[in-house]
Design a protein around this motif. Structure first.
Motif, PDB file in Angstrom:
ATOM      1  N   ALA A  37       2.747  -6.200 -14.939  1.00 39.98           N
ATOM      2  CA  ALA A  37       2.131  -6.727 -13.719  1.00 39.98           C
ATOM      3  C   ALA A  37       3.000  -6.434 -12.501  1.00 39.98           C
ATOM      4  N   TYR A  38       4.321  -6.601 -12.645  1.00 43.28           N
ATOM      5  CA  TYR A  38       5.244  -6.306 -11.547  1.00 43.28           C
ATOM      6  C   TYR A  38       5.208  -4.816 -11.224  1.00 43.28           C
ATOM      7  N   TYR A  39       5.222  -3.968 -12.258  1.00 42.32           N
ATOM      8  CA  TYR A  39       5.161  -2.519 -12.082  1.00 42.32           C
ATOM      9  C   TYR A  39       3.901  -2.140 -11.302  1.00 42.32           C
ATOM     10  N   ASP A  40       2.766  -2.681 -11.738  1.00 41.80           N
ATOM     11  CA  ASP A  40       1.492  -2.373 -11.093  1.00 41.80           C
ATOM     12  C   ASP A  40       1.468  -2.845  -9.641  1.00 41.80           C
ATOM     13  N   ALA A  41       1.987  -4.051  -9.383  1.00 32.02           N
ATOM     14  CA  ALA A  41       1.999  -4.600  -8.021  1.00 32.02           C
ATOM     15  C   ALA A  41       2.902  -3.778  -7.105  1.00 32.02           C
ATOM     16  N   THR A  42       4.037  -3.330  -7.616  1.00 36.58           N
ATOM     17  CA  THR A  42       4.957  -2.525  -6.811  1.00 36.58           C
ATOM     18  C   THR A  42       4.322  -1.188  -6.451  1.00 36.58           C
ATOM     19  N   LYS A  43       3.723  -0.549  -7.434  1.00 38.81           N
ATOM     20  CA  LYS A  43       3.078   0.743  -7.183  1.00 38.81           C
ATOM     21  C   LYS A  43       1.931   0.586  -6.188  1.00 38.81           C
ATOM     22  N   GLU A  44       1.163  -0.459  -6.344  1.00 40.49           N
ATOM     23  CA  GLU A  44       0.052  -0.719  -5.432  1.00 40.49           C
ATOM     24  C   GLU A  44       0.551  -0.960  -4.007  1.00 40.49           C
ATOM     25  N   ALA A  45       1.663  -1.688  -3.866  1.00 39.09           N
ATOM     26  CA  ALA A  45       2.229  -1.940  -2.540  1.00 39.09           C
ATOM     27  C   ALA A  45       2.642  -0.632  -1.867  1.00 39.09           C
ATOM     28  N   LEU A  46       3.259   0.257  -2.622  1.00 40.14           N
ATOM     29  CA  LEU A  46       3.673   1.553  -2.076  1.00 40.14           C
ATOM     30  C   LEU A  46       2.457   2.400  -1.687  1.00 40.14           C
ATOM     31  N   ILE A  47       1.453   2.411  -2.535  1.00 36.56           N
ATOM     32  CA  ILE A  47       0.236   3.183  -2.244  1.00 36.56           C
ATOM     33  C   ILE A  47      -0.464   2.648  -1.002  1.00 36.56           C
ATOM     34  N   ASN A  48      -0.617   1.332  -0.918  1.00 40.01           N
ATOM     35  CA  ASN A  48      -1.278   0.733   0.248  1.00 40.01           C
ATOM     36  C   ASN A  48      -0.491   0.983   1.528  1.00 40.01           C
ATOM     37  N   ASN A  70       7.689  -0.416   5.154  1.00 39.27           N
ATOM     38  CA  ASN A  70       6.415  -1.106   5.315  1.00 39.27           C
ATOM     39  C   ASN A  70       6.034  -1.886   4.051  1.00 39.27           C
ATOM     40  N   ALA A  71       6.430  -1.380   2.886  1.00 43.35           N
ATOM     41  CA  ALA A  71       6.117  -2.045   1.609  1.00 43.35           C
ATOM     42  C   ALA A  71       7.215  -3.014   1.175  1.00 43.35           C
ATOM     43  N   ASN A  72       8.305  -3.053   1.936  1.00 38.44           N
ATOM     44  CA  ASN A  72       9.456  -3.896   1.608  1.00 38.44           C
ATOM     45  C   ASN A  72      10.046  -3.518   0.239  1.00 38.44           C
ATOM     46  N   LYS A  73      10.168  -2.208   0.013  1.00 39.43           N
ATOM     47  CA  LYS A  73      10.746  -1.657  -1.218  1.00 39.43           C
ATOM     48  C   LYS A  73      11.853  -0.676  -0.836  1.00 39.43           C
ATOM     49  N   THR A  74      12.611  -0.229  -1.819  1.00 35.62           N
ATOM     50  CA  THR A  74      13.688   0.722  -1.555  1.00 35.62           C
ATOM     51  C   THR A  74      13.214   2.154  -1.799  1.00 35.62           C
ATOM     52  N   ARG A  75      13.981   3.105  -1.233  1.00 39.86           N
ATOM     53  CA  ARG A  75      13.670   4.521  -1.472  1.00 39.86           C
ATOM     54  C   ARG A  75      13.820   4.846  -2.961  1.00 39.86           C
ATOM     55  N   THR A  76      14.795   4.242  -3.621  1.00 37.44           N
ATOM     56  CA  THR A  76      14.989   4.463  -5.055  1.00 37.44           C
ATOM     57  C   THR A  76      13.737   4.041  -5.826  1.00 37.44           C
ATOM     58  N   THR A  77      13.178   2.915  -5.461  1.00 38.28           N
ATOM     59  CA  THR A  77      11.956   2.442  -6.094  1.00 38.28           C
ATOM     60  C   THR A  77      10.818   3.431  -5.862  1.00 38.28           C
ATOM     61  N   PHE A  78      10.719   3.912  -4.635  1.00 37.65           N
ATOM     62  CA  PHE A  78       9.663   4.887  -4.321  1.00 37.65           C
ATOM     63  C   PHE A  78       9.765   6.103  -5.238  1.00 37.65           C
ATOM     64  N   TYR A  79      10.962   6.662  -5.368  1.00 36.37           N
ATOM     65  CA  TYR A  79      11.136   7.866  -6.179  1.00 36.37           C
ATOM     66  C   TYR A  79      11.025   7.579  -7.681  1.00 36.37           C
ATOM     67  N   HIS A  80      11.175   6.330  -8.078  1.00 37.32           N
ATOM     68  CA  HIS A  80      10.919   5.964  -9.476  1.00 37.32           C
ATOM     69  C   HIS A  80       9.424   6.141  -9.783  1.00 37.32           C
ATOM     70  N   TYR A  81       8.592   5.714  -8.849  1.00 41.62           N
ATOM     71  CA  TYR A  81       7.149   5.794  -9.039  1.00 41.62           C
ATOM     72  C   TYR A  81       6.586   7.169  -8.696  1.00 41.62           C
ATOM     73  N   PHE A  82       7.205   7.845  -7.736  1.00 44.91           N
ATOM     74  CA  PHE A  82       6.728   9.138  -7.253  1.00 44.91           C
ATOM     75  C   PHE A  82       7.901  10.118  -7.173  1.00 44.91           C
ATOM     76  N   PRO A  83       8.312  10.684  -8.318  1.00 44.16           N
ATOM     77  CA  PRO A  83       9.513  11.527  -8.378  1.00 44.16           C
ATOM     78  C   PRO A  83       9.505  12.726  -7.435  1.00 44.16           C
ATOM     79  N   ASP A  84       8.321  13.277  -7.155  1.00 43.93           N
ATOM     80  CA  ASP A  84       8.240  14.423  -6.243  1.00 43.93           C
ATOM     81  C   ASP A  84       7.871  14.011  -4.827  1.00 43.93           C
ATOM     82  N   GLY A  85       8.059  12.761  -4.520  1.00 46.18           N
ATOM     83  CA  GLY A  85       7.843  12.272  -3.165  1.00 46.18           C
ATOM     84  C   GLY A  85       6.383  12.148  -2.789  1.00 46.18           C
ATOM     85  N   LYS A  86       6.096  12.509  -1.542  1.00 45.62           N
ATOM     86  CA  LYS A  86       4.754  12.322  -0.998  1.00 45.62           C
ATOM     87  C   LYS A  86       3.711  13.163  -1.728  1.00 45.62           C
ATOM     88  N   VAL A  87       4.126  14.260  -2.339  1.00 42.49           N
ATOM     89  CA  VAL A  87       3.180  15.089  -3.091  1.00 42.49           C
ATOM     90  C   VAL A  87       2.579  14.277  -4.242  1.00 42.49           C
TER      91      VAL A  87
END
Length: 104
Positions: A37-48, A70-87
């Motif tokens: 649930a935490y994983y899903d909520a974090t990913k959703e926050a980044l996507i939104n 804007n999502a109140n997350k770290t860059r490390t968290t972002f790259y955990h969910y999206f390893p190739d960045g914005k692509v």
């Protein structure tokens, strides 16, 4: 087949499984569910966050730092969910059937 009897069988099976499980096994399932649930909520926050920023600033002007702030997350968290960045993020938006009209 009656839908009522199918639901009753599912409930009985679930009860039997829970009774046969130890307390530790039930705890592990609960923890696993909370993590998911935490994983899903974090990913959703980044996507939104990205979707909102892409709409307001445009894809090219939006940085990973903008998205994470804007999502109140770290860059490390972002790259955990999206390893190739914005692509990866754009691919995810397209998989979710969100038409990225903001992408030129």
């Amino acid at each position: 087949f009656c839908q009522h009897s199918v639901n009753e069988k599912k409930k009985a099976l679930k009860s039997a499984i829970l009774v046969s499980m130890t307390s530790n096994e039930r705890t592990l399932i609960s923890i696993s569910s909370k993590r998911q649930a935490y994983y899903d909520a974090t990913k959703e926050a980044l996507i939104n966050s990205a979707r909102d920023l892409f709409k307001s600033k445009g894809y090219a002007a939006t940085t990973v730092s903008d998205i994470t702030k804007n999502a109140n997350k770290t860059r490390t968290t972002f790259y955990h969910y999206f390893p190739d960045g914005k692509v990866n993020l754009i691919q995810t938006l397209m998989e979710l059937d969100v038409t990225p009209q903001f992408v030129a």
